[in-house]
Motif scaffolding. Structure first.
Motif, short mmCIF file in Angstrom:
data_model
loop_
_atom_site.label_atom_id
_atom_site.label_comp_id
_atom_site.label_asym_id
_atom_site.label_seq_id
_atom_site.Cartn_x
_atom_site.Cartn_y
_atom_site.Cartn_z
N PRO A 82 0.78 -1.10 -0.64
CA PRO A 82 0.36 -0.18 -0.16
C PRO A 82 0.23 1.34 -0.30
CG PRO A 82 -0.19 -1.52 2.23
CD PRO A 82 0.68 -1.94 1.04
N THR A 83 2.37 1.19 -0.19
CA THR A 83 2.88 2.28 0.12
C THR A 83 3.38 2.73 -1.30
OG1 THR A 83 4.88 1.06 0.67
CG2 THR A 83 4.37 1.65 2.44
N LEU A 84 3.09 1.71 -2.37
CA LEU A 84 3.59 1.93 -3.56
C LEU A 84 2.09 3.28 -4.32
CD1 LEU A 84 4.73 -1.19 -4.85
CD2 LEU A 84 5.77 0.80 -4.15
N GLY A 85 3.44 4.27 -4.80
CA GLY A 85 1.94 5.00 -5.46
C GLY A 85 1.09 4.33 -6.64
N THR A 86 0.73 5.44 -7.32
CA THR A 86 0.16 5.28 -8.99
C THR A 86 1.30 5.34 -9.61
OG1 THR A 86 -1.62 6.54 -8.55
CG2 THR A 86 -0.87 6.54 -10.59
N ARG A 87 2.26 5.98 -10.12
CA ARG A 87 3.75 5.96 -10.47
C ARG A 87 4.29 3.34 -10.61
NH1 ARG A 87 5.11 11.17 -8.92
NH2 ARG A 87 5.19 12.49 -10.43
N HIS A 88 4.93 4.01 -9.59
CA HIS A 88 4.84 2.39 -8.90
C HIS A 88 4.24 1.01 -9.80
CE1 HIS A 88 7.73 5.13 -6.28
NE2 HIS A 88 8.31 4.21 -6.74
N ARG A 89 2.84 1.70 -9.48
CA ARG A 89 1.59 0.43 -9.52
C ARG A 89 1.83 0.32 -11.68
NH1 ARG A 89 -2.21 -1.35 -6.23
NH2 ARG A 89 -3.44 -1.68 -7.29
N ALA A 90 1.95 1.38 -11.99
CA ALA A 90 1.81 1.74 -13.55
C ALA A 90 3.14 0.86 -14.00
CB ALA A 90 2.13 3.26 -13.72
N ALA A 91 4.41 1.15 -13.10
CA ALA A 91 5.94 0.97 -13.67
C ALA A 91 5.47 -0.91 -13.94
CB ALA A 91 6.88 0.99 -12.96
#
Length: 209
Positions: free
Chosen positions: A158-167
């Protein structure tokens, strides 16, 4: 039979040397645990520093190895994302390799610009209309900016933001490499095959082939 380059052999030999030294230092700590004057925190900090040095060399080496067949821009990316990291300017950069990715993303603004570290930095400067999205790179060309990538459907921290989830999402669907700089922490990472790896660049260097 797999043929290793001279630099890869030198890299692995250096890693082996570092690991042997790390093991020796760890064993010394184990042997001195009963000594009341021991500064365990100091010694653990020393091991931590050694490990970070190894990680910096390994992550930089492998990222360059993954990129070099598809783009000559490792040095430019290194400069750009290190500067972005220091300023905590978020960034998301897609390096296309064999798989075409344009059918997987929502196309943003066309650039077709020659690669340069300064241009990459300016794209992700806060307030720039193109900064909120992904930069797509093919070979030595910055193809488009403000692209929208598919988010991963996997359960992630849950600490991962949108950029990381997109990557993670795009790299799960293609062989693309996706570089990420967190705007919250400034930490760098890259995604490959749906896995996110922390990145600590140890300077750019020319590989010997």
């Amino acid at each position: 039979m797999f043929n290793q380059t001279n630099e890869e052999m030198a890299f692995k030999l250096n890693m082996k040397t570092h690991l042997m030294q790390l093991t020796e230092d760890a064993n010394e700590i184990i042997g001195s645990l009963d000594q009341t004057e021991q500064c365990l925190l100091c010694e653990l900090e020393s091991l931590h520093d050694q490990f970070n040095e190894m990680h910096a060399e390994a992550s930089s080496f492998y990222l360059q190895t993954y990129m070099e067949e598809y783009t000559p821009g490792f040095a430019e990316f290194s400069i750009a994302i290190e500067h972005l990291s220091k300023q905590k300017h978020g960034a998301l950069i897609v390096i296309q390799r064999r798989d075409e990715v344009e059918g997987l993303i929502q196309r943003g603004t066309n650039l077709h610009a020659e690669m340069s570290a300064s241009l990459i930095e300016s794209i992700f400067y806060p307030g720039n209309p193109l900064h909120d999205g992904a930069l797509l790179v093919k070979e030595s060309t910055l193809i488009s900016a403000a692209n929208v990538l598919p988010l991963t459907t996997k359960k992630v921290s849950p600490t991962l933001g949108t950029r990381h989830r997109a990557a993670i999402g795009l790299s799960s669907m293609s062989d693309a490499l996706v570089l990420v700089v967190s705007e919250e922490t400034g930490k760098m990472s890259f995604a490959k095959e749906g896995v996110l790896y922390p990145l600590t660049l140890k300077g750019s260097r020319k590989k010997t082939l």
